[in-house]
Design a protein around this motif. Structure first.
Motif, PDB file in Angstrom:
ATOM      1  N   LYS A   1     -10.055   1.380  -7.263  1.00 46.94           N
ATOM      2  CA  LYS A   1      -9.561   1.173  -8.627  1.00 46.94           C
ATOM      3  C   LYS A   1      -8.174   1.767  -8.817  1.00 46.94           C
ATOM      4  O   LYS A   1      -7.313   1.174  -9.480  1.00 46.94           O
ATOM      5  N   GLU A   2      -7.941   2.946  -8.256  1.00 44.01           N
ATOM      6  CA  GLU A   2      -6.638   3.593  -8.408  1.00 44.01           C
ATOM      7  C   GLU A   2      -5.530   2.783  -7.754  1.00 44.01           C
ATOM      8  O   GLU A   2      -4.412   2.703  -8.257  1.00 44.01           O
ATOM      9  N   VAL A   3      -5.848   2.171  -6.621  1.00 45.39           N
ATOM     10  CA  VAL A   3      -4.848   1.338  -5.943  1.00 45.39           C
ATOM     11  C   VAL A   3      -4.540   0.104  -6.783  1.00 45.39           C
ATOM     12  O   VAL A   3      -3.387  -0.328  -6.876  1.00 45.39           O
ATOM     13  N   LYS A   4      -5.561  -0.464  -7.407  1.00 45.56           N
ATOM     14  CA  LYS A   4      -5.346  -1.633  -8.271  1.00 45.56           C
ATOM     15  C   LYS A   4      -4.445  -1.288  -9.447  1.00 45.56           C
ATOM     16  O   LYS A   4      -3.590  -2.087  -9.840  1.00 45.56           O
ATOM     17  N   VAL A   5      -4.617  -0.085  -9.999  1.00 49.00           N
ATOM     18  CA  VAL A   5      -3.740   0.358 -11.089  1.00 49.00           C
ATOM     19  C   VAL A   5      -2.303   0.463 -10.607  1.00 49.00           C
ATOM     20  O   VAL A   5      -1.363   0.036 -11.295  1.00 49.00           O
ATOM     21  N   ALA A   6      -2.129   1.015  -9.408  1.00 52.62           N
ATOM     22  CA  ALA A   6      -0.779   1.133  -8.838  1.00 52.62           C
ATOM     23  C   ALA A   6      -0.180  -0.243  -8.575  1.00 52.62           C
ATOM     24  O   ALA A   6       1.022  -0.457  -8.783  1.00 52.62           O
ATOM     25  N   MET A   7      -1.009  -1.177  -8.113  1.00 57.66           N
ATOM     26  CA  MET A   7      -0.523  -2.543  -7.866  1.00 57.66           C
ATOM     27  C   MET A   7      -0.044  -3.198  -9.156  1.00 57.66           C
ATOM     28  O   MET A   7       0.964  -3.910  -9.180  1.00 57.66           O
ATOM     29  N   LYS A   8      -0.766  -2.947 -10.249  1.00 56.68           N
ATOM     30  CA  LYS A   8      -0.360  -3.513 -11.534  1.00 56.68           C
ATOM     31  C   LYS A   8       0.992  -2.957 -11.965  1.00 56.68           C
ATOM     32  O   LYS A   8       1.819  -3.664 -12.538  1.00 56.68           O
ATOM     33  N   LYS A   9       1.225  -1.669 -11.692  1.00 57.89           N
ATOM     34  CA  LYS A   9       2.515  -1.059 -12.004  1.00 57.89           C
ATOM     35  C   LYS A   9       3.649  -1.761 -11.256  1.00 57.89           C
ATOM     36  O   LYS A   9       4.705  -2.035 -11.816  1.00 57.89           O
ATOM     37  N   ILE A  10       3.378  -2.056  -9.980  1.00 53.09           N
ATOM     38  CA  ILE A  10       4.397  -2.734  -9.164  1.00 53.09           C
ATOM     39  C   ILE A  10       4.678  -4.123  -9.712  1.00 53.09           C
ATOM     40  O   ILE A  10       5.835  -4.545  -9.839  1.00 53.09           O
ATOM     41  N   LEU A  11       3.613  -4.860 -10.056  1.00 48.73           N
ATOM     42  CA  LEU A  11       3.777  -6.216 -10.591  1.00 48.73           C
ATOM     43  C   LEU A  11       4.505  -6.207 -11.919  1.00 48.73           C
ATOM     44  O   LEU A  11       5.370  -7.058 -12.184  1.00 48.73           O
ATOM     45  N   GLN A  12       4.193  -5.235 -12.791  1.00 53.16           N
ATOM     46  CA  GLN A  12       4.868  -5.144 -14.080  1.00 53.16           C
ATOM     47  C   GLN A  12       6.339  -4.820 -13.902  1.00 53.16           C
ATOM     48  O   GLN A  12       7.191  -5.353 -14.597  1.00 53.16           O
TER      49      GLN A  12
ATOM     50  N   ILE B   1       0.833  -1.197   0.000  1.00 48.05           N
ATOM     51  CA  ILE B   1       0.000   0.000   0.000  1.00 48.05           C
ATOM     52  C   ILE B   1       0.873   1.253   0.000  1.00 48.05           C
ATOM     53  O   ILE B   1       0.621   2.217  -0.742  1.00 48.05           O
ATOM     54  N   ILE B   2       1.915   1.256   0.825  1.00 48.51           N
ATOM     55  CA  ILE B   2       2.812   2.415   0.897  1.00 48.51           C
ATOM     56  C   ILE B   2       3.497   2.650  -0.442  1.00 48.51           C
ATOM     57  O   ILE B   2       3.533   3.779  -0.960  1.00 48.51           O
ATOM     58  N   VAL B   3       4.032   1.579  -1.036  1.00 50.28           N
ATOM     59  CA  VAL B   3       4.720   1.702  -2.325  1.00 50.28           C
ATOM     60  C   VAL B   3       3.755   2.157  -3.412  1.00 50.28           C
ATOM     61  O   VAL B   3       4.079   3.026  -4.234  1.00 50.28           O
ATOM     62  N   ALA B   4       2.541   1.583  -3.422  1.00 51.02           N
ATOM     63  CA  ALA B   4       1.543   1.937  -4.432  1.00 51.02           C
ATOM     64  C   ALA B   4       1.189   3.418  -4.362  1.00 51.02           C
ATOM     65  O   ALA B   4       1.065   4.095  -5.388  1.00 51.02           O
ATOM     66  N   ILE B   5       1.031   3.923  -3.160  1.00 52.69           N
ATOM     67  CA  ILE B   5       0.680   5.332  -2.984  1.00 52.69           C
ATOM     68  C   ILE B   5       1.828   6.242  -3.396  1.00 52.69           C
ATOM     69  O   ILE B   5       1.621   7.288  -4.018  1.00 52.69           O
ATOM     70  N   VAL B   6       3.052   5.835  -3.114  1.00 55.52           N
ATOM     71  CA  VAL B   6       4.221   6.662  -3.436  1.00 55.52           C
ATOM     72  C   VAL B   6       4.442   6.753  -4.945  1.00 55.52           C
ATOM     73  O   VAL B   6       4.736   7.833  -5.480  1.00 55.52           O
TER      74      VAL B   6
END
Length: 311
Positions: free
Chosen positions: A295-306, A45-50
């Motif tokens: 939804k915005e957090v899910k987008v950020a999570m996808k960025k981390i996974l990619q 969550i912290i990484v996704a928000i940053v």
């Protein structure tokens, strides 16, 4: 002031959570998985928000602080608990106990204040949307966050100072799975009257005071939502409020039950089970309830996974 002639306790024996030696491995595995979930969930969550600019808003700024507090709260208890689970003699040094007590109480106090600030943020966003940018500016958010951490730490500091002035001359068995303030006061062989008064006053301010402020905020929020004409708007707003209220209710009910009572009426067996909720279960659920459905957090999570898969 006269010095006590009692031999000072140098370590405490921790009773633990369960008294089933044959199931140590199972309990160890279960709590290790939950602890890993707390660390991974809140860290993500912290990484996704940053890394995701659309999440650079006051609500997610405070959520980052909440995730840090949850990691700190669980980490103050679980590592030592996991170690003791696999040992015959479950001990913790006096210094280790004081350190654990300080980190735990400061994180609990900070989390209570953060929940209040987050409810205020939602109050301003829903009840005063045109003034939101001004009332929740970056400077104000930083000041609120600093104040929250400072008050939580100072409250814990004064409680620890009072504990350090007590005498502990035996028994040294802590009837809990970590060093908690009521359990430690119960082991003192000197008067804990001042400690109990200060603890009770602090908890009235932190727990009851902030609970009332949170309740007031959501009363105004609900009244405002009821005036919304759009059914979709009502549903979306109520969904956000219900998630937050669920966590607030769960958190406050356990904290108030555990701390707003005299040491003489403290029930160790019941409170050990309740303590699991605010030291482990709530920190595990917070990332899910607050963020993972967004939804915005899910987008950020996808960025981390990619990013991780490319490596």
């Amino acid at each position: 002031m006269e010095h006590s002639n009692h031999t000072r306790v140098t370590e405490f024996i921790i009773q633990g959570l369960f008294d089933h030696p044959h199931y140590r491995g199972m309990f160890f595995g279960l709590f290790l998985c939950l602890y890993t979930a707390v660390i991974m969930g809140n860290s993500l969550i912290i990484v996704a928000i940053v890394i995701h600019p659309p999440l650079h808003t006051p609500m997610y700024f405070f959520l980052t602080n909440l995730a840090l507090v949850d990691i700190m709260c669980t980490s103050s208890v679980l590592p030592k608990m996991l170690k003791n689970t696999m040992q015959e003699k479950k001990t913790i040094s006096f210094g280790g106990c004081i350190t654990q007590l300080f980190v735990l109480t400061s994180s609990l106090g900070t989390e209570v204040l953060l929940l209040t600030v987050m409810s205020y943020d939602r109050y301003v966003a829903i009840c005063h949307p045109l003034r939101y940018v001004k009332l929740m500016s970056k400077e104000i958010c930083i000041r609120l966050a600093v104040s929250v951490w400072a008050v939580g730490t100072i409250n814990s500091f004064f409680n620890i100072l009072l504990v350090l002035h007590l005498d502990f001359c035996g028994p040294n068995l802590v009837l809990h799975f970590f060093c908690d303030l009521p359990t430690i006061l119960a082991l003192s062989c000197s008067s804990t009257y001042l400690n109990e008064i200060m603890m009770f006053m602090g908890d009235i301010f932190l727990a009851m005071g902030n609970f009332l402020l949170t309740t007031m905020s959501y009363t105004f929020i609900i009244l405002t939502i009821l005036k919304i004409q759009s059914s979709k708007g009502k549903q979306r707003a109520f969904s956000t409020c219900s998630s937050h209220l669920l966590v607030v209710t769960l958190y406050y009910s356990t904290i108030i039950y555990t701390y707003i009572q005299p040491t003489s009426s403290y029930s160790m067996d019941k409170d050990k089970k309740v303590a699991i909720m605010y030291t482990l279960v709530t920190p595990t659920l917070n990332p899910v309830i607050y963020s993972l459905r967004n939804k915005e957090v899910k987008v950020a999570m996808k960025k981390i996974l990619q990013f991780t898969t490319k490596k």
